[in-house]
Design a protein around this motif. Sequence first.
Motif, mmCIF file in Angstrom:
data_model
loop_
_atom_site.group_PDB
_atom_site.id
_atom_site.type_symbol
_atom_site.label_atom_id
_atom_site.label_comp_id
_atom_site.label_asym_id
_atom_site.label_seq_id
_atom_site.Cartn_x
_atom_site.Cartn_y
_atom_site.Cartn_z
ATOM 1 N N THR A 85 38.477 52.580 35.516
ATOM 2 C CA THR A 85 37.764 51.634 34.663
ATOM 3 C C THR A 85 36.262 51.677 34.922
ATOM 4 O O THR A 85 35.454 51.673 33.993
ATOM 5 C CB THR A 85 38.296 50.209 34.882
ATOM 6 N N VAL B 290 39.729 50.258 30.069
ATOM 7 C CA VAL B 290 40.595 49.376 30.857
ATOM 8 C C VAL B 290 41.915 50.076 31.183
ATOM 9 O O VAL B 290 42.672 50.449 30.291
ATOM 10 C CB VAL B 290 40.878 48.059 30.109
ATOM 11 N N ASP C 158 41.041 50.630 39.132
ATOM 12 C CA ASP C 158 39.659 50.134 39.232
ATOM 13 C C ASP C 158 38.658 51.276 39.118
ATOM 14 O O ASP C 158 37.624 51.164 38.443
ATOM 15 C CB ASP C 158 39.453 49.393 40.559
ATOM 16 N N ASN D 108 41.728 48.995 23.955
ATOM 17 C CA ASN D 108 40.297 49.276 24.145
ATOM 18 C C ASN D 108 39.563 49.462 22.820
ATOM 19 O O ASN D 108 38.364 49.183 22.720
ATOM 20 C CB ASN D 108 40.127 50.517 25.032
ATOM 21 N N THR E 198 46.341 41.391 30.459
ATOM 22 C CA THR E 198 45.152 42.220 30.235
ATOM 23 C C THR E 198 44.398 41.756 28.994
ATOM 24 O O THR E 198 43.171 41.652 28.997
ATOM 25 C CB THR E 198 45.567 43.701 30.067
#
Length: 393
Positions: free
Chosen positions: A233, A239, A230, A390, A147
Amino acid sequence: MIEINQITTLFLSVALFLIGTAMVNRIGILNRFCIPAPVVGGLLFAIVALILKETGVVEVSLDTSLQSLFMIAFFTTVGLGASFKLIKLGGKLLVIYWLVCGFLALVQNVIGVSLSKLFGIHPLLGVMAGAVSMEGGHGGAAAYGQTVEALGIDSAVTIGLAAATLGLIFGSLTGGPVAKYLITKHDLKPSSDEMAQYVEKDERPVSERSFMIQVALITLSMAAGTYLGDLFTNLTGFVLPAYIGAMFVALIVRNLMDRFLPGTINMKEINLIGDVSLSIFLSMALMSIKLWEVAGLALPLFGIVLVQVIFIVLFAVFVLFRLMGRNYDAAVMVSGFLGHGLGATPNAMANMSAVVGKFGPSRQAFLIVPIVGAFLIDVFGAPIIITTINLFK
């Protein structure tokens, strides 16, 4: 340049796991420190690749596109093992231990980010040497590292895996001696009022039908979890890795099954799938690391990990031991806390086994530590890690 395709990379990861297993069984120091077999085999390949590159013989390129599949599968099996009845059985002490582990994840990230600024490296590399690789171990380092690398930070996986390896060693070195110090200093003895031990056993034999049901539940959770990640996000800009979504969907699936279709989950088969997935995932992660990229960060990395070790030892002795009751069980749990707080749950189990083998049983420690270390820890750890990533992306 030699390019190794997807299927050959998969074969190599399995072969390296088997080689690592043989080495761990035959080399005392690897066995004593509970170094995972896929770590040994994968790291061996990475060292050979480094030598071949630095001597100008050849550079090896691996197709590790299957790595994410096995990574998500492993974290999904962790979620399917999270039965609420285990949490209930542990009682107040389990909740306290769980909260302490959440606090540890927060502090480990603070230490990593703070020292990364001191050493002049990117804060996300500090995160990789924080809770990601300390409480998260090699699995967390490889997973979250992907990630972080997707955010443009090179060598995140390599740094995380290196930090996890150092943590694994320190976790094994400190757990037993610290517990022994507490036991002898306070003259502690095993409690005569033992908690009834709960071990989730499943004696049903492995069958094709049952195995395929477990595969269906795993893949269902993986599919729903990736869409959830998904969607989250896209809606928030925050994320959320697919494997975290899959793990939480699996937790919901597990407890719904326990409530409405008891007996459907076969933990013997779930654990088998999880072990295989983790072994392949870690082998691929270790064999593909580029050791030449981490050389310039060796000193900052070691410095961050050393501070992490000093903090957790002091915290375990002066805070956790008191919170857990200042008794024999608390001392044994300290050894487990150091094991999975710096390495992985197998380290915790190895540390506690060594302590109880010398001083006597602690059923309470063997109930609480594996439950929290194996899967509950991610309930706090994952949001803390994701939030930190993040904040500094």
